[in-house]
Design an enzyme around this catalytic site. Structure first.
Site, mmCIF file in Angstrom:
data_model
loop_
_atom_site.group_PDB
_atom_site.id
_atom_site.type_symbol
_atom_site.label_atom_id
_atom_site.label_comp_id
_atom_site.label_asym_id
_atom_site.label_seq_id
_atom_site.Cartn_x
_atom_site.Cartn_y
_atom_site.Cartn_z
ATOM 1 N N GLY A 13 0.825 -1.208 0.000
ATOM 2 C CA GLY A 13 0.000 0.000 0.000
ATOM 3 C C GLY A 13 0.855 1.251 0.000
ATOM 4 N N ARG A 113 -4.337 2.870 19.249
ATOM 5 C CA ARG A 113 -3.892 4.218 19.615
ATOM 6 C C ARG A 113 -4.417 4.697 20.963
ATOM 7 N NH1 ARG A 113 -4.817 7.160 13.845
ATOM 8 N NH2 ARG A 113 -3.128 6.090 12.737
ATOM 9 N N CYS A 150 -2.661 10.944 10.610
ATOM 10 C CA CYS A 150 -1.764 11.722 9.752
ATOM 11 C C CYS A 150 -1.915 13.235 9.913
ATOM 12 C CB CYS A 150 -1.941 11.318 8.292
ATOM 13 S SG CYS A 150 -3.653 11.237 7.758
ATOM 14 N N GLY A 180 -4.047 9.852 1.611
ATOM 15 C CA GLY A 180 -4.459 9.521 2.972
ATOM 16 C C GLY A 180 -5.513 8.437 3.027
ATOM 17 N N GLU A 202 -12.529 11.346 11.086
ATOM 18 C CA GLU A 202 -11.278 12.098 11.147
ATOM 19 C C GLU A 202 -11.344 13.200 12.204
ATOM 20 O OE1 GLU A 202 -8.860 11.048 9.338
ATOM 21 O OE2 GLU A 202 -7.370 12.648 9.268
ATOM 22 N N ARG A 235 -11.423 16.605 1.982
ATOM 23 C CA ARG A 235 -10.511 15.977 1.022
ATOM 24 C C ARG A 235 -10.389 16.899 -0.176
ATOM 25 N NH1 ARG A 235 -7.678 11.897 2.572
ATOM 26 N NH2 ARG A 235 -9.465 10.597 3.119
ATOM 27 N N HIS A 242 -0.943 17.036 3.718
ATOM 28 C CA HIS A 242 -2.166 17.545 4.339
ATOM 29 C C HIS A 242 -1.915 18.987 4.783
ATOM 30 C CE1 HIS A 242 -3.828 13.666 4.030
ATOM 31 N NE2 HIS A 242 -3.998 13.328 5.284
ATOM 32 N N ASN A 331 1.603 13.520 4.645
ATOM 33 C CA ASN A 331 0.731 12.568 5.337
ATOM 34 C C ASN A 331 1.216 11.131 5.339
ATOM 35 O OD1 ASN A 331 -0.059 13.126 2.507
ATOM 36 N ND2 ASN A 331 -1.421 11.386 2.821
ATOM 37 N N THR A 332 1.923 10.700 4.290
ATOM 38 C CA THR A 332 2.383 9.307 4.324
ATOM 39 C C THR A 332 3.823 9.180 4.842
ATOM 40 O OG1 THR A 332 3.033 9.356 1.991
ATOM 41 C CG2 THR A 332 0.823 8.535 2.479
#
Lengths: 356, 356, 356, 356
Positions: A13, A113, A150, A180, A202, A235, A242, A331-332
């Site tokens: 991914g 988390r 993110c 994202g 989110e 988005r 982001h 973000n990644t």
């Protein structure tokens, strides 16, 4: 120092590919196991990556053969450190099973988390929370450490130096990139020439995770920070980065120059330790009137290994108790794979990953 | 009723073209004069329009020959009502000269918006401010009435019903379409796959114009509304429709249902008078969790003549004294040409445009 | 004339929604049955459509309740004419079952396009092929008539008047819009700022379908046209409208003016019969040096009911035996739903749909 | 080897910035003079570059102060080699004046491309044409060598190995990136979600330049190659990388495997000399069914200094005498700045640039 064998779960991914890029020829870790869904089993890593303008992978990494994602496959591989880019639907149980087997999991998944003993870690912000992971180590011999959502990865980092000024409330509107949502997460028909003012769950994550990360450890528990957060997420047709429009309300008036100084001058343990993936300046304040921009600034961060790890921030304006600015986080990278790798580097240097 | 002859100044730009579309076969006005820069002089209107998926213009309108923009050309044409889509650099003086000649100018230019006697008019919001225009009529026999900035046109409209709840402060982040900068205003290289967090002077206009429009007429002066406004503006790769993330702080707690009711139920003089370009519902509250979207909702508004004149609003969330939502306004219709046309319709019905 | 009851299968997809728009208040057909996957069962049509800037549906259509796609549901609804926007995976058998039950199926699916008795119909091009459908009627009481692939719908139409000039070979490169792959068919990450030079099976369809459509009926069989076709297909970041760069090789030299005259002057039975969905001019040759463009020309076609049904063509250049041009076809209207509806209108007027 | 001082004219545009990136720390050349329009005079190079995800410039380059573009400024700077990214409107005379002063100009401008004594050079294709430049040197002590049009740079390179098979005709449709028109050359409103099937003079350049480059030197003149070329050009919403759909007609049947072998195996002087900016493989044939793609392949080329210098090619299909494929060339690197730099490297190694 001998390198520690590492696995990447969910390696095909968008986040998985960033893990591979960051761990290729890493000074602390040695990629020895890649897993993905059955569809990719047996392919060589080099066949599944197409990173566009990124440099090519090393030959050793490119030739790794992808296994199916199972606990057994990871354990048999001899990997001690596990980087998880699994979807939340399967990460929860699998990560716990690996921890029970004494592995050290650095996860981008959201499953754990909010667990009481799991640090939601941004090394520059709340390394004190690693205390929770020692408790895990005593119980399981292994540990799970997660990075944040993110958007939060950039937001909480920028807020950290501002907490010295008594932050009361925060209004934030996000402009989130399509990556994202994963490679096929956003359809071209839906987003081309459009903005979608909604991302499931989110806003809730931004509120709860930011408060936990900025919270203080009291005994064995984290007491959330008390600021009010009003998030609105959207988005936008951007591939990476982001952007966030942030407006902070303080308890007392502040000046733009003192805020700018606090942000620019900020550094923390990762910088002092010179961790490999740590940017020399974690927050870069830009003076140009129209920055940061995803197309120009998403990959900010030096040295080369830390590209995409710096948060850029601009258009700082203060009036009375209010201070507004735009910030940008990759973000990644900082918001996903890079954040996890930095977490692992910090944990290793804190001697939490065994005998190294 | 005999139709009044009308001119469109700056007819080849994005706003000018919307004027032509809206005035083609209008029940009150008859297009009799089109002007543009010397470059377009002598062309027929039909040659310069390429509205994509819009219906074709009527033959009479399509065959109008474009003149060069000068006061003399407009005056000689016999037009009594003038719709101005001129750039601010030339609108200031020319509009004053036309007013001196007894013409009625409805302008999208920003030059006169803050003039003491010029109403900055949104018919549903502050028709009481037309009082100022009567003063102009006494002085000049002509008048200038301006519409607001394109973002403000949607924002002030949505705020109007909320003023009943004692609005204290407003934090707004805009996502503005490229058409707001004119056809060649934003370069593809700069905006494709990107967001630019800056639009020159836009934040200042949002603050000052919104306060004036929501202000109250005291004697012959407008006293600005006292709310605090914290705007942050950005350009996004969208063609039409300015989306806005709005967070309002009230003096006391509010509930989402009372706010939604106030917004949905709002209507004003244009609706009661059934003005041709007035949407039946000026504010449409959408229930779907991911709306409004520029691609789906920019053209909201019924009847057909009022397409693009309704503001859509969604994702309404209230907590304590805060209420957040997204709103969308068609920037070149409600936010520009359509706003001016509605202003002219209201003025005509109020018998300000001479003997009709 | 009494309207014939009609069903739309697969009504929630991109083509299904165009069917609903075109059949709302249609003079020959009356929508009485909508079907989709179980996921949409029970929803009202109005809840599932979001056509952006398209006019709103009539109340009767908007209130139709969606059923699950089964042969029984269609048969029980009393619909006699069936418009199929089903995916190829289920259209094959279901359409045959409905035909066995005496229904008249007009299908956008590719399953039966190459069947010996199924006309692959473009009314302006090969209405003679309807002869095959009479043979079906004799055998089944029902019939299946398919439209062509979305690219072919524009290409074969433009080629028809050129066949008078002895076409030998055709080189065509397509620029296909994302809607051609369905709403979720192309991921934003893959196509934003990119071109993908491949669409599965598309080049094969362009070659085989174009030759069949331009072929001649010999007895009960179609003999393919003998021209050589060299297609190359790509996906571009466009929402609607397939652009095609076409280069035709003739047996002898041609002039641009004679070719332009043949194209512009072309009309056929649908125009002579004034079928409701037939554009007055099926091929519009544009003189401007930079047209056709998807953003400006995809919806070409008059009257209003025929919007998106005209093929636009420009940049005509001839040299020796070669003639090159760009053409544009609205892929979900002329290339899908609109093509099927025009097919049904022609069949009805030819008295193939029972006693009307 | 001592480095030769070099100037970049027009250093702030898209091509100018690529020149700076390529010449920063170049092994043969040392940047000593940057020029631009008066608007940029006095700025430091580092202030005017914003290359997004490109590595930062070296300090020495970043600190160069930009001068106004005049012959005197260049001459006074001591630069011996001049890289010109000037617009065609001023390049013609200025480049001739610099040549008269004994400078060596490597130009991306089109002004002198068709001059009898000016090589239109692609080092892998027609280094024999450098003979013309010796004639210039004898006449002026200086020389002008141009690179080709950005589309031709990729096309002619891919055609070179195919000339062994007797190419008769070529049909090519281009998908050109917006950067080809300069930073502000294409407006967002015009190209977003659209394709524009026209680029002024581009088709003419593709035909004439390709024939000249593939032509043979006969005495002191180039005799054009005799193939027929049918080009159709378009602009697409892509930032970097010109994709081309090419269909070649040979004199006799060919097989895909022999064509693929000829393309993949191709290399020439720049590879044998290991010129710094020469890619190890100038033509990379991709097997994946959906490549090349601008987003994935525009920056192809190794080593690092040669990124963007390799042409990628895929979807090779042959039938009879026809062979079709897609190719991709980075328009501002191989098609502009990189092409010029490679030309200069070759000229230097051929000892045409003075005493080095």
């Amino acid at each position: 120092m001998k390198k520690i064998k590492a696995a990447v779960l969910g390696c095909t991914g968008m986040v998985g590919q960033q893990f591979i890029r960051l761990l290729d020829d890493h000074p602390y870790f040695e990629l020895s196991c890649l897993t993905a869904s059955p569809h990719s089993r047996g392919k060589r890593c080099g066949e599944t990556t197409a990173n566009g303008d990124q440099p090519a992978l090393g030959e050793k990494t490119a030739s790794l053969v992808i296994r199916e994602t199972t606990a057994a496959a990871v354990i048999q591989s001899g990997a001690r450190v596990v980087f998880s880019a699994l979807p939340a639907s399967i990460s929860g149980e699998l990560e716990m099973e690996l921890r029970k087997n004494g592995l050290f999991i650095f996860s981008n998944a959201s499953s754990h988390r909010m667990d009481a003993l799991v640090p939601l870690l941004i090394p520059e912000v709340n390394s004190a929370h690693l205390e929770l992971a020692w408790a895990q180590l005593r119980e399981f011999s292994g540990l799970i450490i997660t990075n944040s959502n993110c958007s939060v990865a950039g937001l909480a980092l920028a807020l950290k130096p501002l907490t010295a000024f008594a932050v009361q409330a925060l209004t934030v509107t996000t402009f989130q990139a399509v990556s994202g949502a994963g490679q096929r997460g956003v359809a071209a028909w839906d987003i081309m020439g459009n903005v979608i003012p909604h991302i499931a769950n989110e806003e809730e994550k931004i509120a709860s995770e930011t408060k936990k990360i900025l919270g203080t450890l009291a005994g064995k528990q984290i007491r959330d920070h008390g600021l009010e957060i009003y998030p609105s997420c959207s988005r936008v047709p951007v591939k990476e980065g982001h952007l966030q429009s942030v407006s902070v309300e303080f308890a007392a008036p502040v000046s733009a120059s003192e805020i700018a100084t606090a942000l620019s001058g900020f550094s923390a343990e990762p910088q002092q330790m010179a961790l490999p993936t740590a940017p020399r300046r974690p927050i870069i304040v830009l003076d140009a009137p129209d920055r940061p921009q995803p197309a120009l600034d998403a990959w900010a961060g030096e040295p080369t290994r830390a590209r995409g790890m710096a948060v850029t921030l601009g258009r700082l304006r203060c009036r009375g108790k209010r201070c507004s600015f735009f910030l940008l986080v990759h973000n990644t990278v900082r918001g996903a794979a890079g954040g996890c790798v930095l977490n692992a580097e910090l944990a290793l240097k804190k001697r939490m990953l065994g005998g190294n």
